[in-house]
Design a protein around this motif. Structure first.
Motif, PDB file in Angstrom:
ATOM      1  N   UNK A  78      74.920   9.026  -4.208  1.00  0.00           N
ATOM      2  CA  UNK A  78      76.298   9.495  -4.204  1.00  0.00           C
ATOM      3  C   UNK A  78      76.818   9.320  -2.783  1.00  0.00           C
ATOM      4  N   UNK A  79      78.114   9.434  -2.604  1.00  0.00           N
ATOM      5  CA  UNK A  79      78.698   9.313  -1.266  1.00  0.00           C
ATOM      6  C   UNK A  79      78.152  10.419  -0.365  1.00  0.00           C
ATOM      7  N   UNK A  80      78.022  11.611  -0.899  1.00  0.00           N
ATOM      8  CA  UNK A  80      77.501  12.730  -0.106  1.00  0.00           C
ATOM      9  C   UNK A  80      76.065  12.467   0.348  1.00  0.00           C
ATOM     10  N   UNK A  81      75.233  11.979  -0.551  1.00  0.00           N
ATOM     11  CA  UNK A  81      73.843  11.676  -0.189  1.00  0.00           C
ATOM     12  C   UNK A  81      73.784  10.550   0.835  1.00  0.00           C
ATOM     13  N   UNK A  82      74.621   9.544   0.655  1.00  0.00           N
ATOM     14  CA  UNK A  82      74.649   8.429   1.600  1.00  0.00           C
ATOM     15  C   UNK A  82      75.031   8.911   2.994  1.00  0.00           C
ATOM     16  N   UNK A  83      76.020   9.764   3.060  1.00  0.00           N
ATOM     17  CA  UNK A  83      76.447  10.293   4.358  1.00  0.00           C
ATOM     18  C   UNK A  83      75.310  11.083   5.009  1.00  0.00           C
ATOM     19  N   UNK A  84      74.594  11.859   4.211  1.00  0.00           N
ATOM     20  CA  UNK A  84      73.469  12.637   4.740  1.00  0.00           C
ATOM     21  C   UNK A  84      72.390  11.714   5.298  1.00  0.00           C
ATOM     22  N   UNK A  85      72.123  10.605   4.624  1.00  0.00           N
ATOM     23  CA  UNK A  85      71.107   9.665   5.091  1.00  0.00           C
ATOM     24  C   UNK A  85      71.544   9.020   6.408  1.00  0.00           C
ATOM     25  N   UNK A  86      72.801   8.601   6.504  1.00  0.00           N
ATOM     26  CA  UNK A  86      73.289   7.970   7.731  1.00  0.00           C
ATOM     27  C   UNK A  86      73.244   8.952   8.897  1.00  0.00           C
ATOM     28  N   UNK A  87      73.697  10.174   8.677  1.00  0.00           N
ATOM     29  CA  UNK A  87      73.672  11.178   9.744  1.00  0.00           C
ATOM     30  C   UNK A  87      72.229  11.472  10.147  1.00  0.00           C
ATOM     31  N   UNK A  88      71.343  11.601   9.177  1.00  0.00           N
ATOM     32  CA  UNK A  88      69.935  11.871   9.485  1.00  0.00           C
ATOM     33  C   UNK A  88      69.328  10.732  10.297  1.00  0.00           C
ATOM     34  N   UNK A  89      69.611   9.496   9.907  1.00  0.00           N
ATOM     35  CA  UNK A  89      69.083   8.345  10.646  1.00  0.00           C
ATOM     36  C   UNK A  89      69.583   8.339  12.080  1.00  0.00           C
ATOM     37  N   UNK A  90      70.839   8.674  12.271  1.00  0.00           N
ATOM     38  CA  UNK A  90      71.402   8.714  13.619  1.00  0.00           C
ATOM     39  C   UNK A  90      70.778   9.837  14.436  1.00  0.00           C
ATOM     40  N   UNK A  91      70.623  11.005  13.839  1.00  0.00           N
ATOM     41  CA  UNK A  91      70.026  12.146  14.556  1.00  0.00           C
ATOM     42  C   UNK A  91      68.583  11.829  14.947  1.00  0.00           C
ATOM     43  N   UNK A  92      67.823  11.222  14.043  1.00  0.00           N
ATOM     44  CA  UNK A  92      66.441  10.855  14.360  1.00  0.00           C
ATOM     45  C   UNK A  92      66.416   9.881  15.530  1.00  0.00           C
ATOM     46  N   UNK A  93      67.294   8.894  15.511  1.00  0.00           N
ATOM     47  CA  UNK A  93      67.357   7.920  16.611  1.00  0.00           C
ATOM     48  C   UNK A  93      67.708   8.603  17.927  1.00  0.00           C
ATOM     49  N   UNK A  94      68.670   9.496  17.911  1.00  0.00           N
ATOM     50  CA  UNK A  94      69.099  10.182  19.137  1.00  0.00           C
ATOM     51  C   UNK A  94      67.962  11.042  19.703  1.00  0.00           C
ATOM     52  N   UNK A  95      67.312  11.804  18.862  1.00  0.00           N
ATOM     53  CA  UNK A  95      66.225  12.675  19.336  1.00  0.00           C
ATOM     54  C   UNK A  95      65.067  11.836  19.878  1.00  0.00           C
ATOM     55  N   UNK A  96      64.695  10.793  19.151  1.00  0.00           N
ATOM     56  CA  UNK A  96      63.601   9.928  19.618  1.00  0.00           C
ATOM     57  C   UNK A  96      63.954   9.284  20.957  1.00  0.00           C
ATOM     58  N   UNK A  97      65.169   8.793  21.089  1.00  0.00           N
ATOM     59  CA  UNK A  97      65.598   8.177  22.346  1.00  0.00           C
ATOM     60  C   UNK A  97      65.631   9.168  23.493  1.00  0.00           C
ATOM     61  N   UNK A  98      66.087  10.381  23.223  1.00  0.00           N
ATOM     62  CA  UNK A  98      66.161  11.412  24.268  1.00  0.00           C
ATOM     63  C   UNK A  98      64.780  11.772  24.778  1.00  0.00           C
ATOM     64  N   UNK A  99      63.850  11.972  23.884  1.00  0.00           N
ATOM     65  CA  UNK A  99      62.482  12.332  24.291  1.00  0.00           C
ATOM     66  C   UNK A  99      61.835  11.174  25.034  1.00  0.00           C
ATOM     67  N   UNK A 100      62.000   9.966  24.531  1.00  0.00           N
ATOM     68  CA  UNK A 100      61.381   8.804  25.169  1.00  0.00           C
ATOM     69  C   UNK A 100      61.940   8.572  26.570  1.00  0.00           C
ATOM     70  N   UNK A 101      63.238   8.657  26.745  1.00  0.00           N
ATOM     71  CA  UNK A 101      63.807   8.419  28.081  1.00  0.00           C
ATOM     72  C   UNK A 101      63.419   9.530  29.045  1.00  0.00           C
ATOM     73  N   UNK A 102      63.265  10.735  28.553  1.00  0.00           N
ATOM     74  CA  UNK A 102      62.805  11.867  29.380  1.00  0.00           C
ATOM     75  C   UNK A 102      61.385  11.614  29.869  1.00  0.00           C
ATOM     76  N   UNK A 103      60.516  11.074  29.009  1.00  0.00           N
ATOM     77  CA  UNK A 103      59.127  10.793  29.388  1.00  0.00           C
ATOM     78  C   UNK A 103      59.059   9.628  30.376  1.00  0.00           C
TER      79      UNK A 103
END
Length: 157
Positions: free
Chosen positions: A20-45
């Motif tokens: 559904x559109x709602x599920x798709x939006x949740x997947x896109x937001x989740x993918x972006x959040x995962x990328x941001x958190x992973x990038x933040x931790x990696x650049x900090x290290x």
């Protein structure tokens, strides 16, 4: 191995069932959040002098993923810049792949709905389907007669 098979099963289920559109939006937001958190931790290290805490890394990662790039926080070390470049490419590719999979899911859902409507219409009016077949057969017969050099005669009555 368990995590990989879990992720594979979830992805297979994701691809089988249109979103559904709602599920798709949740997947896109989740993918972006995962990328941001992973990038933040990696650049900090990798570059702790420029990124003294994860919050600064998060700020940089959000700017990088969204391609805003204010420039107030940037990696100075070569390894930090390499991580930044790889992070940009990974985040853009990751979100693009997720978006493509979701788009494919929407297209599949539309195809299934059209096929269901066509089946329902064909079942509801079998006479129309039979007439369409007869019309197609007559068209083929007329073409064959024209190719043979005969011109069809009008019906006499």
């Amino acid at each position: 191995m368990f995590k990989l098979s879990f992720v594979e099963r979830k992805f297979a289920a994701f691809m089988r069932q249109p979103l559904s559109v709602r599920s798709a939006m949740a997947v896109i937001v989740s993918a972006t959040v995962v990328s941001v958190i992973a990038g933040a931790v990696l650049i900090r290290i990798v570059d702790p002098e420029e990124f003294p805490d994860v919050g600064t890394g998060l700020w940089w990662a959000v700017q990088t993923v969204t391609t805003v790039g204010y420039g107030d926080v940037t990696p100075e070390k070569t390894v930090g810049r390499i991580v930044g470049a790889l992070f940009m490419l990974e985040a853009i590719a990751f979100v693009a792949i997720v978006t493509a999979a979701i788009t494919s899911s929407f297209v599949e859902r539309a195809r299934q709905e059209r096929a269901a409507q066509a089946d329902a219409h064909a079942d509801a009016d079998p006479m129309a389907a039979e007439l369409a077949d007869i019309k197609a057969q007559l068209t083929r017969i007329e073409r064959l007669l024209e190719q043979a050099g005969s011109t069809p005669r009008p019906p006499t009555g």
